[in-house]
Design an enzyme around this catalytic site. Structure first.
Site, PDB file in Angstrom:
ATOM      1  N   PRO A   1      45.369  31.282  31.433  1.00  0.00           N
ATOM      2  CA  PRO A   1      46.259  31.103  32.588  1.00  0.00           C
ATOM      3  C   PRO A   1      45.512  31.385  33.887  1.00  0.00           C
ATOM      4  CG  PRO A   1      47.235  32.612  30.970  1.00  0.00           C
ATOM      5  CD  PRO A   1      45.841  32.328  30.513  1.00  0.00           C
TER       6      PRO A   1
ATOM      7  N   GLY B   1      44.778  37.261  36.651  1.00  0.00           N
ATOM      8  CA  GLY B   1      43.967  38.465  36.440  1.00  0.00           C
ATOM      9  C   GLY B   1      43.186  38.422  35.145  1.00  0.00           C
TER      10      GLY B   1
ATOM     11  N   GLY C   1      40.530  36.407  34.646  1.00  0.00           N
ATOM     12  CA  GLY C   1      39.150  35.971  34.878  1.00  0.00           C
ATOM     13  C   GLY C   1      38.926  34.511  34.564  1.00  0.00           C
TER      14      GLY C   1
ATOM     15  N   ASP D   1      33.878  40.228  36.207  1.00  0.00           N
ATOM     16  CA  ASP D   1      34.420  39.063  35.480  1.00  0.00           C
ATOM     17  C   ASP D   1      33.309  38.178  34.888  1.00  0.00           C
ATOM     18  OD1 ASP D   1      36.802  40.054  36.473  1.00  0.00           O
ATOM     19  OD2 ASP D   1      37.603  38.105  37.029  1.00  0.00           O
TER      20      ASP D   1
HETATM   21  O1  PMV Z   1      42.180  39.734  39.460  1.00  0.00           O
HETATM   22  P1  PMV Z   1      41.028  39.736  38.571  1.00  0.00           P
HETATM   23  O2  PMV Z   1      41.314  39.928  37.181  1.00  0.00           O
HETATM   24  O3  PMV Z   1      40.081  38.628  38.833  1.00  0.00           O
HETATM   25  O4  PMV Z   1      40.239  41.081  38.786  1.00  0.00           O
HETATM   26  C1  PMV Z   1      39.841  41.569  39.981  1.00  0.00           C
HETATM   27  C2  PMV Z   1      39.220  42.881  39.710  1.00  0.00           C
HETATM   28  C3  PMV Z   1      38.976  43.652  40.988  1.00  0.00           C
HETATM   29  O5  PMV Z   1      38.375  44.880  40.588  1.00  0.00           O
HETATM   30  C4  PMV Z   1      40.284  43.947  41.699  1.00  0.00           C
HETATM   31  C5  PMV Z   1      38.054  42.911  41.932  1.00  0.00           C
HETATM   32  C6  PMV Z   1      36.619  42.826  41.461  1.00  0.00           C
HETATM   33  O6  PMV Z   1      35.875  42.038  42.086  1.00  0.00           O
HETATM   34  O7  PMV Z   1      36.214  43.545  40.541  1.00  0.00           O
END
Ligand code: PMV
Length: 327
Positions: free
Chosen positions: A108, A112, A114, A159
């Site tokens: 999806p 969050g 990745g 990520d």
């Molecule tokens: O929203 P996501 O799952 O892409 O994760 C972001 C993770 C953060 O720590 C908020 C940002 C980062 O660059 O690590």
């Protein structure tokens, strides 16, 4: 040059340390069994044409980066990291060739998990393989991270790291990625709030809170680091009860810096009330997904409780395989 090349890379969940990782604190991240698959073919012209069924977007980039939409409007920011990933590999090989890039993904978007990094990683590997280069995982990680910098504000790199290497990693942006030996089955239920959020905005929000209350936020991030260190031991010992407690503490720290909201809290509490050992935001927060750790026999009960609370539940497992050339 090959006629066609295909590579895939996994999605991820952040188990511990999101946001804090941006400020060089430790994060623990796990690849999960949802993958993005990218197929590339050379073209006779110098265009880079990207099609994504999942995003409902297609567009054409000229070799120097001008964008023309084909399907799904003028917005090119979602396709840009894919173009940059491909272009970086072409530049490295000194090749001037057009490409057809086709993305099929089970991940999806903007939740969050990745998805963007998985696509950048798979694109980098697929183009490298098309050009018969032997890119190492370290090369793929660095090139994909460059592409991610285009869309995210100051990305920590967590990520693309987990999408490249797979498994469960302890990650610190200033140095070192350590693969952890996990001595347990880690049964997780993902709960998607279905609230689309913007990682960049959430990261900016945290930087503002940190600017306003530097000592408080440094303290919170220091505790986050302690939690992540204890979690490494709990993972190695296969101690799910401790892991659950630590996830709840980590969630409270994220709540404290203002990245939770009502949609997130509903799912976190639904999971806990159904007997989850721990539940927390995963990723940037402000919507997106939560993760709940549960004993295997209780997984469906936790998933159902998330569904009743208006979330979209999905049971996920660890993927030990990172980026993979599929053909
Ligand atoms: O929203 P996501 O799952 O892409 O994760 C972001 C993770 C953060 O720590 C908020 C940002 C980062 O660059 O690590």
């Amino acid at each position: 040059m090959r006629e066609i090349s295909r590579a895939s890379a996994p999605a991820k969940v952040i188990l511990f340390g999101e946001h804090f990782v941006v400020y060089d604190r430790l994060a623990i991240v796990m690849a999960i069994d949802l993958r993005a698959c990218v197929t590339v073919k050379p073209r006779g012209d110098k265009k880079i044409i990207i099609r994504s069924n999942t995003m409902g977007l297609s567009g054409e980039f000229s070799f120097n980066g001008d964008y023309k939409p084909i399907l799904g409007g003028f917005e090119c920011i979602r396709l840009k990291p894919i173009y940059i990933a491909a272009k970086n590999v072409l530049n490295l090989a000194g090749e001037v060739v057009g490409l057809d890039i086709n993305i099929e993904s089970e991940i999806p978007v903007a939740s969050g998990l990745g998805s963007s990094a998985a696509v950048s990683v798979a694109t980098t590997a697929a183009v490298g393989n098309l050009l018969e280069m032997s890119l190492s995982k370290d090369d793929i990680f660095k090139l994909a991270l460059e592409a991610e910098r285009v869309v995210h504000e100051n990305p920590s790199g967590v990520d693309p790291a987990v999408s490249t290497y797979g498994g469960v990693l302890a990650y610190r942006r200033s140095g070192g990625i350590m693969r952890l030996k996990v001595n347990a089955d880690l049964p997780l239920v993902l709960g998607d709030t279905r609230v689309i959020r913007d990682t960049r905005k959430m990261v900016l929000h945290v930087s503002e809170i940190k600017r306003l209350y530097p000592e408080v936020v440094d303290g919170i991030m220091g505790v986050g680091e302690l939690v992540a260190n204890l979690a490494i031991k709990a993972l190695e010992d296969g101690d799910l009860i401790t892991l659950g407690h630590l996830m709840n503490i980590n969630h409270a720290l994220l709540y404290a810096i203002g990245v939770s909201n009502l949609a997130v809290e509903r799912l976190v509490w639904a999971a806990r009330q159904a007997g989850a050992l721990g539940a927390k935001i995963t990723g940037a927060g402000g919507g997106g997904c939560i993760i709940a750790l549960s004993l295997r026999e209780n997984l469906y009960h936790v998933a159902e409780s998330i569904r009743v609370a208006d979330g979209n539940p999905l049971i996920v497992n660890m993927a030990s395989m990172g980026v993979k050339i599929e053909g």
